[in-house]
Design an enzyme around this catalytic site. Structure first.
Site, short mmCIF file in Angstrom:
data_model
loop_
_atom_site.label_atom_id
_atom_site.label_comp_id
_atom_site.label_asym_id
_atom_site.label_seq_id
_atom_site.Cartn_x
_atom_site.Cartn_y
_atom_site.Cartn_z
N CYS A 266 35.11 16.95 30.15
CA CYS A 266 35.13 17.56 28.81
C CYS A 266 34.63 16.63 27.71
O CYS A 266 33.64 16.93 27.04
CB CYS A 266 36.54 18.02 28.49
SG CYS A 266 37.16 19.15 29.74
C1 UGA Z 1 40.54 17.11 27.21
C2 UGA Z 1 41.39 17.49 26.00
O1 UGA Z 1 42.57 16.64 25.94
C3 UGA Z 1 41.84 18.96 26.06
O2 UGA Z 1 42.55 19.31 24.87
C4 UGA Z 1 40.58 19.86 26.19
O3 UGA Z 1 40.93 21.23 26.29
C5 UGA Z 1 39.82 19.44 27.43
O4 UGA Z 1 39.44 18.04 27.30
C6 UGA Z 1 38.61 20.34 27.54
O5 UGA Z 1 37.74 20.30 26.67
O6 UGA Z 1 38.58 21.20 28.44
P1 UGA Z 1 41.05 16.34 29.74
O7 UGA Z 1 39.58 16.04 29.84
O8 UGA Z 1 41.70 17.11 30.83
O9 UGA Z 1 41.36 17.17 28.37
O10 UGA Z 1 41.76 14.93 29.68
P2 UGA Z 1 42.60 14.04 28.64
O11 UGA Z 1 44.00 13.99 29.10
O12 UGA Z 1 42.34 14.41 27.24
O13 UGA Z 1 41.94 12.59 28.93
C7 UGA Z 1 40.54 12.36 28.75
C8 UGA Z 1 40.18 10.90 29.00
O14 UGA Z 1 40.68 10.07 27.95
C9 UGA Z 1 40.76 10.31 30.31
O15 UGA Z 1 39.75 9.53 30.94
C10 UGA Z 1 41.92 9.43 29.83
O16 UGA Z 1 42.17 8.36 30.71
C11 UGA Z 1 41.37 8.94 28.49
N1 UGA Z 1 42.44 8.53 27.52
C12 UGA Z 1 43.32 9.45 27.06
C13 UGA Z 1 42.48 7.21 27.09
O17 UGA Z 1 41.66 6.36 27.48
N2 UGA Z 1 43.46 6.85 26.17
C14 UGA Z 1 44.35 7.74 25.69
O18 UGA Z 1 45.21 7.33 24.85
C15 UGA Z 1 44.30 9.07 26.14
#
Ligand code: UGA
Length: 428
Positions: A266
């Site tokens: 995403c």
């Molecule tokens: C993300 C969004 O959080 C959702 O709201 C959205 O609906 C979705 O994309 C989408 O567009 O379909 P997702 O990709 O499942 O969801 O994952 P996240 O939990 O947001 O994490 C994304 C990345 O950021 C991961 O690699 C995670 O490790 C990283 N991350 C997250 C960090 O490096 N630091 C943080 O504090 C949080």
């Protein structure tokens, strides 16, 4: 209400099963016969916690699947949840979505009833216009009775069902009052049970809300990573800094975990798409460009930290975690990919471990070694890079004793620094 959901991928299947759970009569339409058979058998075609149970509960009752568009007009609403592949320049290819919109339009060409077509896929305003022409071009006679709306999703992988059934906000992008009322009726059972915000706006704004949401979160992580890199230069712990700034409500405590950066299907895709769409209009968004650039650099910083301690040429190096985040086997745009590439360029022998994502990573890197456990990957390794924050890495302890060079570079702050190992945090 009778509802069609076209496309049974990650978003479409979650949507179809959750709408059935809200009490609607749902028809899932997909060109893939195996996917249709799985749904009709009560099995979810994708892995997502809680989804199998929902599909099993509703299949054959108020959830059915088919490959045919024949019954499209029997419903009041059709959601389009079709994939939008990325092109080389980051822009999205809306052709598959437009093709589904055209087939929906053809099916609705002679309808006597009002029917709302709702785009669930994340698309830019120009792609929305492509979908509009495809839909209305195919049902000119029904114009006035067929409406087009957008309704972006904010589901996270791993908690998609929970996120759908207890949303913070529901965004309705509509053009006419009847369309708004109909989408409200779709979500009525959910809104009655939860205190979610309902945002009513036009279709293009609704999609920009989705892009802005993801762009803001990804940029927030890149900003804390930028600050984290500065902290590291001064020997300061970025997590202590983040905990304190997160107490300011204007900043907020979430998405401040600094480290090796963001991956998944995403953030990278959506940010590339919105940058490409803006550039096409003549505007290049500098902050979003920087967020991507910073994200691309974090894996290289991890490798630099390893270089400071070991020359890895010809040596075995462990990569702990291959999924883009814990709780999923999804390796798309995982930070482990540039890490493995960087190690291979340095002439290292890479050994990877992940509790669930090994098979997906093996498709991309068939020639590196994979182990069944973290200790097996650490055995004899001249360095370990921790890329995914799987809980099990927090319990590693004497397993590090088996390393040839006990150098651990942690990109997620999950390993416990301990005596006997050289421990480097990326931003702490
Ligand atoms: C993300 C969004 O959080 C959702 O709201 C959205 O609906 C979705 O994309 C989408 O567009 O379909 P997702 O990709 O499942 O969801 O994952 P996240 O939990 O947001 O994490 C994304 C990345 O950021 C991961 O690699 C995670 O490790 C990283 N991350 C997250 C960090 O490096 N630091 C943080 O504090 C949080």
């Amino acid at each position: 209400m009778r509802i069609n959901v076209i496309g049974s991928g990650y978003v479409g299947t979650t949507l179809a099963a959750c709408l059935a759970d809200l009490g609607h009569d749902v028809l899932a339409i997909d060109i893939d016969e195996d996917v249709v058979a799985a749904l009709n058998d009560g099995r979810a075609p994708i892995h997502e916690p809680g989804l199998d149970d929902l599909v099993a509960d509703h299949a054959g009752a108020n959830l059915h699947a088919t490959t045919s568009y024949d019954r499209v007009p029997e419903a009041a609403v059709t959601f389009l949840a079709i994939q939008t592949p990325s092109r080389e320049d980051g822009s999205i290819d809306a052709a598959p979505l437009a093709a589904a919109a055209e087939m929906t339009g053809e099916a609705l060409a002679d309808t006597d009833e009002d029917h709302l077509v709702v785009v669930k896929s994340t698309i830019t305003p120009p792609a929305l216009e492509e979908v509009r022409s495809a839909l209305f071009g195919a049902c000119e006679n029904a114009e006035g009775r067929v409406g087009l709306a957008t309704n972006p999703e904010f589901l996270r992988e791993g908690t998609a069902v929970e996120d759908f059934l207890a949303p913070e906000k529901v965004v309705l992008g509509t053009e006419e009052a009847w369309a708004t009322e109909r989408l409200e009726a779709v979500y009525e059972p959910l809104l009655a049970a939860h205190d979610a915000h309902v945002v009513r706006t036009d279709p293009a704004t609704a999609m920009l809300i989705k892009y802005a949401n993801n762009a803001f979160l990804a940029t927030k992580i890149s900003l804390i990573n930028d600050i984290g890199n500065v902290c590291k230069e001064f020997g300061v712990d970025a997590y202590e800094v983040a905990d304190a700034i997160g107490l300011d409500d204007r900043i907020g405590e979430q998405f401040l975990r600094s480290g090796v950066g963001w991956g998944g299907s995403c953030f990278p895709k959506d940010i590339a798409a919105i940058i490409a769409a803006a550039e096409n209009e003549g505007y290049s968004p500098p902050v979003l460009d920087a967020a991507v650039e910073l994200n691309d650099r974090q894996p290289e910083r991890m490798l630099d930290l390893l270089d400071d301690h070991v020359d890895v040429t010809g040596k075995r190096v462990a990569v702990l975690g291959l999924a883009f985040k814990p709780g999923t086997d999804d390796t798309r745009n995982s930070r482990a990919i540039p890490i493995i590439e960087g190690l291979t360029e340095r002439g290292a022998e890479v050994v990877g471990y992940d509790p669930v994502a090994t098979e997906n990573m093996r498709e991309r890197f068939p020639d590196i070694e994979y182990t069944d456990s973290a200790p097996a990957a650490l055995d004899g390794a001249h360095g370990a890079l921790v890329v995914t924050d799987w809980d099990e890495f927090a319990t590693l302890d004497e397993e590090f004793d088996a390393m040839a060079d006990p150098v651990v570079i942690d990109g997620r702050r999950i390993v416990d620094p301990q005596e006997g190992i050289v421990y480097e945090g990326l931003t702490w």
